[in-house]
Design a protein around this motif. Structure first.
Motif, PDB file in Angstrom:
ATOM      1  N   PRO A 235       3.839  -3.932  19.024  1.00 39.72           N
ATOM      2  CA  PRO A 235       4.574  -3.382  20.167  1.00 39.72           C
ATOM      3  C   PRO A 235       4.614  -1.862  20.153  1.00 39.72           C
ATOM      4  O   PRO A 235       4.769  -1.235  21.195  1.00 39.72           O
ATOM      5  CB  PRO A 235       5.983  -3.965  20.001  1.00 39.72           C
ATOM      6  N   GLU A 236       4.454  -1.273  18.965  1.00 39.04           N
ATOM      7  CA  GLU A 236       4.543   0.184  18.806  1.00 39.04           C
ATOM      8  C   GLU A 236       3.411   0.916  19.510  1.00 39.04           C
ATOM      9  O   GLU A 236       3.604   1.999  20.070  1.00 39.04           O
ATOM     10  CB  GLU A 236       4.517   0.525  17.308  1.00 39.04           C
ATOM     11  N   SER A 237       2.208   0.329  19.488  1.00 43.18           N
ATOM     12  CA  SER A 237       1.040   1.043  20.019  1.00 43.18           C
ATOM     13  C   SER A 237       0.161   0.203  20.922  1.00 43.18           C
ATOM     14  O   SER A 237      -0.750   0.739  21.555  1.00 43.18           O
ATOM     15  CB  SER A 237       0.185   1.568  18.855  1.00 43.18           C
ATOM     16  N   TRP A 238       0.378  -1.111  20.969  1.00 43.53           N
ATOM     17  CA  TRP A 238      -0.454  -2.054  21.714  1.00 43.53           C
ATOM     18  C   TRP A 238      -1.856  -2.147  21.103  1.00 43.53           C
ATOM     19  O   TRP A 238      -2.774  -2.652  21.741  1.00 43.53           O
ATOM     20  CB  TRP A 238      -0.549  -1.695  23.197  1.00 43.53           C
ATOM     21  N   THR A 239      -2.030  -1.676  19.888  1.00 42.52           N
ATOM     22  CA  THR A 239      -3.329  -1.744  19.211  1.00 42.52           C
ATOM     23  C   THR A 239      -3.212  -2.636  17.970  1.00 42.52           C
ATOM     24  O   THR A 239      -2.115  -3.079  17.606  1.00 42.52           O
ATOM     25  CB  THR A 239      -3.829  -0.347  18.820  1.00 42.52           C
ATOM     26  N   LEU A 240      -4.340  -2.891  17.327  1.00 38.53           N
ATOM     27  CA  LEU A 240      -4.439  -3.845  16.217  1.00 38.53           C
ATOM     28  C   LEU A 240      -3.314  -3.658  15.188  1.00 38.53           C
ATOM     29  O   LEU A 240      -3.045  -2.544  14.734  1.00 38.53           O
ATOM     30  CB  LEU A 240      -5.799  -3.680  15.540  1.00 38.53           C
TER      31      LEU A 240
ATOM     32  N   GLY B  94      -6.170   4.827  26.449  1.00 40.13           N
ATOM     33  CA  GLY B  94      -6.029   6.198  25.976  1.00 40.13           C
ATOM     34  C   GLY B  94      -5.182   6.343  24.731  1.00 40.13           C
ATOM     35  O   GLY B  94      -4.949   7.457  24.259  1.00 40.13           O
ATOM     36  N   GLN B  95      -4.719   5.232  24.158  1.00 38.66           N
ATOM     37  CA  GLN B  95      -3.927   5.228  22.935  1.00 38.66           C
ATOM     38  C   GLN B  95      -4.815   4.855  21.763  1.00 38.66           C
ATOM     39  O   GLN B  95      -5.413   3.773  21.751  1.00 38.66           O
ATOM     40  CB  GLN B  95      -2.765   4.235  23.031  1.00 38.66           C
TER      41      GLN B  95
ATOM     42  N   GLY C  61      14.645  -2.689  34.022  1.00 37.65           N
ATOM     43  CA  GLY C  61      13.570  -3.631  33.745  1.00 37.65           C
ATOM     44  C   GLY C  61      12.194  -3.029  33.660  1.00 37.65           C
ATOM     45  O   GLY C  61      11.208  -3.768  33.527  1.00 37.65           O
ATOM     46  N   LEU C  62      12.068  -1.709  33.714  1.00 41.34           N
ATOM     47  CA  LEU C  62      10.762  -1.061  33.555  1.00 41.34           C
ATOM     48  C   LEU C  62      10.705  -0.357  32.204  1.00 41.34           C
ATOM     49  O   LEU C  62      11.645   0.348  31.822  1.00 41.34           O
ATOM     50  CB  LEU C  62      10.512  -0.035  34.661  1.00 41.34           C
ATOM     51  N   ALA C  63       9.601  -0.539  31.493  1.00 47.12           N
ATOM     52  CA  ALA C  63       9.378   0.144  30.217  1.00 47.12           C
ATOM     53  C   ALA C  63       7.926   0.589  30.173  1.00 47.12           C
ATOM     54  O   ALA C  63       7.018  -0.214  30.414  1.00 47.12           O
ATOM     55  CB  ALA C  63       9.699  -0.772  29.042  1.00 47.12           C
ATOM     56  N   PHE C  64       7.708   1.855  29.866  1.00 49.86           N
ATOM     57  CA  PHE C  64       6.349   2.387  29.851  1.00 49.86           C
ATOM     58  C   PHE C  64       5.708   2.229  28.478  1.00 49.86           C
ATOM     59  O   PHE C  64       6.395   2.117  27.462  1.00 49.86           O
ATOM     60  CB  PHE C  64       6.352   3.852  30.270  1.00 49.86           C
ATOM     61  N   MET C  65       4.380   2.212  28.462  1.00 47.31           N
ATOM     62  CA  MET C  65       3.624   2.082  27.215  1.00 47.31           C
ATOM     63  C   MET C  65       4.083   3.142  26.228  1.00 47.31           C
ATOM     64  O   MET C  65       4.108   4.331  26.535  1.00 47.31           O
ATOM     65  CB  MET C  65       2.129   2.232  27.495  1.00 47.31           C
ATOM     66  N   PRO C  66       4.458   2.729  25.002  1.00 46.36           N
ATOM     67  CA  PRO C  66       4.969   3.696  24.028  1.00 46.36           C
ATOM     68  C   PRO C  66       3.849   4.554  23.435  1.00 46.36           C
ATOM     69  O   PRO C  66       2.670   4.218  23.533  1.00 46.36           O
ATOM     70  CB  PRO C  66       5.613   2.807  22.962  1.00 46.36           C
ATOM     71  N   GLU C  67       4.258   5.654  22.842  1.00 42.84           N
ATOM     72  CA  GLU C  67       3.322   6.536  22.140  1.00 42.84           C
ATOM     73  C   GLU C  67       3.856   6.740  20.726  1.00 42.84           C
ATOM     74  O   GLU C  67       4.857   7.425  20.527  1.00 42.84           O
ATOM     75  CB  GLU C  67       3.207   7.879  22.860  1.00 42.84           C
ATOM     76  N   PRO C  68       3.206   6.145  19.711  1.00 40.17           N
ATOM     77  CA  PRO C  68       3.702   6.301  18.341  1.00 40.17           C
ATOM     78  C   PRO C  68       3.592   7.746  17.867  1.00 40.17           C
ATOM     79  O   PRO C  68       2.750   8.516  18.358  1.00 40.17           O
ATOM     80  CB  PRO C  68       2.789   5.374  17.527  1.00 40.17           C
ATOM     81  N   GLY C  69       4.443   8.107  16.919  1.00 35.29           N
ATOM     82  CA  GLY C  69       4.490   9.481  16.451  1.00 35.29           C
ATOM     83  C   GLY C  69       3.220   9.965  15.781  1.00 35.29           C
ATOM     84  O   GLY C  69       2.992  11.178  15.680  1.00 35.29           O
TER      85      GLY C  69
ATOM     86  N   LEU D 164       5.650  -2.059  31.661  1.00 35.79           N
ATOM     87  CA  LEU D 164       6.067  -3.448  31.481  1.00 35.79           C
ATOM     88  C   LEU D 164       7.221  -3.744  32.430  1.00 35.79           C
ATOM     89  O   LEU D 164       8.137  -2.922  32.593  1.00 35.79           O
ATOM     90  CB  LEU D 164       6.507  -3.697  30.031  1.00 35.79           C
ATOM     91  N   VAL D 165       7.184  -4.934  33.015  1.00 36.65           N
ATOM     92  CA  VAL D 165       8.185  -5.344  34.001  1.00 36.65           C
ATOM     93  C   VAL D 165       8.957  -6.536  33.442  1.00 36.65           C
ATOM     94  O   VAL D 165       8.394  -7.621  33.254  1.00 36.65           O
ATOM     95  CB  VAL D 165       7.520  -5.728  35.341  1.00 36.65           C
ATOM     96  N   ASP D 166      10.235  -6.333  33.161  1.00 33.72           N
ATOM     97  CA  ASP D 166      11.107  -7.419  32.704  1.00 33.72           C
ATOM     98  C   ASP D 166      11.710  -8.072  33.949  1.00 33.72           C
ATOM     99  O   ASP D 166      12.577  -7.485  34.615  1.00 33.72           O
ATOM    100  CB  ASP D 166      12.206  -6.860  31.815  1.00 33.72           C
ATOM    101  N   PRO D 167      11.287  -9.285  34.295  1.00 39.82           N
ATOM    102  CA  PRO D 167      11.742  -9.878  35.560  1.00 39.82           C
ATOM    103  C   PRO D 167      13.241 -10.124  35.613  1.00 39.82           C
ATOM    104  O   PRO D 167      13.844 -10.062  36.693  1.00 39.82           O
ATOM    105  CB  PRO D 167      10.948 -11.189  35.645  1.00 39.82           C
TER     106      PRO D 167
END
Length: 360
Positions: A89-94, A123-124, A258-266, A278-281
């Motif tokens: 969840p931190e980066s959406w990567t492996l 782009g992350q 209910g909106l959360a944008f893609m995070p950017e790890p430090g 992300l849309v939390d219905p």
């Protein structure tokens, strides 16, 4: 236009000539990789990476499930078996922790993967340091699918640096485009030289056409190289523009429930090639698909984030580990308009349509 005219006037339109050499040098300068091969596409670059790693039928190639099909398609077409791992969840990567556990289990089974593919998303950059550490313990080579990562950084270096091979894309929608094309990069000159040989139909040195192995027509044309060369000089400006677009979305929609944008790890700097939300219905009052349709009705094209590869019919029989994070991202994730040339009034229109769709 001046770059195109120069190439056309020179007569160099084939996959050869000074424009290609110059574009490869510009990619090397932008990424820090000393050895670069310009290719017909990012997928071609990945195929060549698998070729020079001698991927064979029955080999396993591991990759995150949250990615585009091209990440593993060339390896599958070579007879390899993909295995998909979840993302963080931190980066959406492996997920490096999951990778470590799965590699240890594979070592106990006596069946380590032939390669692990790290993937940069929207782009992350992936956490390549942790991935390299996990794979290095078992001697497993790492390929970086940096098709979406040009201009991104991890701990002060360019995305993909440290991987044995990295593939980039200059497709029409990328932050720098040649209208098509890609590149394969490495610190190893031998691997890039071998890939260059394969990209030119693997012609042996002889006065006639002779081939000891089969290759591909994977070279980039000089015309595309000229377009890419004219654009790559503006890479940092384009990164700044995309990050500004993302920041404006985030600020203007911060109070929308209910909106959360893609995070950017430090540990990294994302290019924000695409602005993903992300849309939390339960909080937004509508799900991702309802929002997508509302935006479409307002004249705004959006697209769901990547559907996880384990859920794709083509990979119904492929093994996987985890997957709940990727599935959750797909269920709620939406990519918003993010083009570098996006006018402020166009972004205002998107923002207004999102706010109007909220029922939370």
């Amino acid at each position: 236009m001046a770059a195109l005219r120069e190439v056309l006037d020179s007569g160099w339109v084939a996959p050869a000539g000074p424009a290609i050499t110059a574009f490869e040098a510009a990619i090397a300068d932008a990424t820090g990789f000393p050895h670069v091969l310009a290719t017909a596409s990012g997928t071609a670059a990945l195929h060549l990476a698998f070729r020079v790693l001698d991927i064979a039928p029955g080999d396993e190639v591991w990759a995150p499930g949250f990615t585009f099909v091209a990440t593993v398609a060339p390896a599958v077409q070579m007879g390899a078996m993909p295995r998909f791992l979840d993302v963080t969840p931190e980066s959406w990567t492996l997920d490096p922790d999951l990778l470590r556990r799965e590699l240890a289990a594979a070592a106990r089974r006596g069946r380590l993967p032939r390669a692990v593919v790290a993937v940069d998303i929207y782009g992350q950059a992936a956490d390549l340091d942790a991935i390299l550490a996990a794979c290095g313990r078992w001697g497993v080579p790492v390929v970086s699918d940096s098709a979406e990562g040009l201009g991104a950084a991890i701990r002060g270096r360019h995305a993909g640096r440290g991987a044995l091979l990295a593939a980039f894309s200059f497709n029409g929608n990328k932050i720098v485009t040649a209208g098509g094309g890609g590149a394969l990069a490495s610190d190893d000159p031998v691997l890039v030289a071998r890939a260059r040989h394969l990209a030119g139909h693997a012609k042996d040195p002889a006065p006639h056409y002779q081939h000891s192995v089969t290759g591909h027509a994977y070279g980039m044309s000089s015309v595309l190289a000229a377009v890419g060369l004219a654009q790559i000089v503006a890479l940092e400006d384009r990164v700044a523009a995309r990050r500004a677009i993302f920041a404006r979305y985030a600020a203007a929609l911060a109070d929308v429930p209910g909106l959360a944008f893609m995070p950017e790890p430090g540990w990294g700097r994302a290019t924000r090639w695409l602005s993903a939300v992300l849309v939390d219905p339960a909080l937004f009052g509508a799900d991702r698909e309802a929002l997508r349709q509302a935006l479409d009705a307002a004249g705004t094209e959006t697209r769901p984030v990547w559907k996880p590869l384990p859920a794709q019919p083509a990979f119904r029989d492929a093994p996987s580990a985890g997957g709940a994070v990727a599935a959750g991202l797909f269920a709620q994730g939406l990519c918003l308009p993010s083009g570098t040339g996006m006018a402020r009034e166009d972004q205002d229109r998107v923002i207004a349509a999102i706010r109007a769709a909220c029922r939370g």
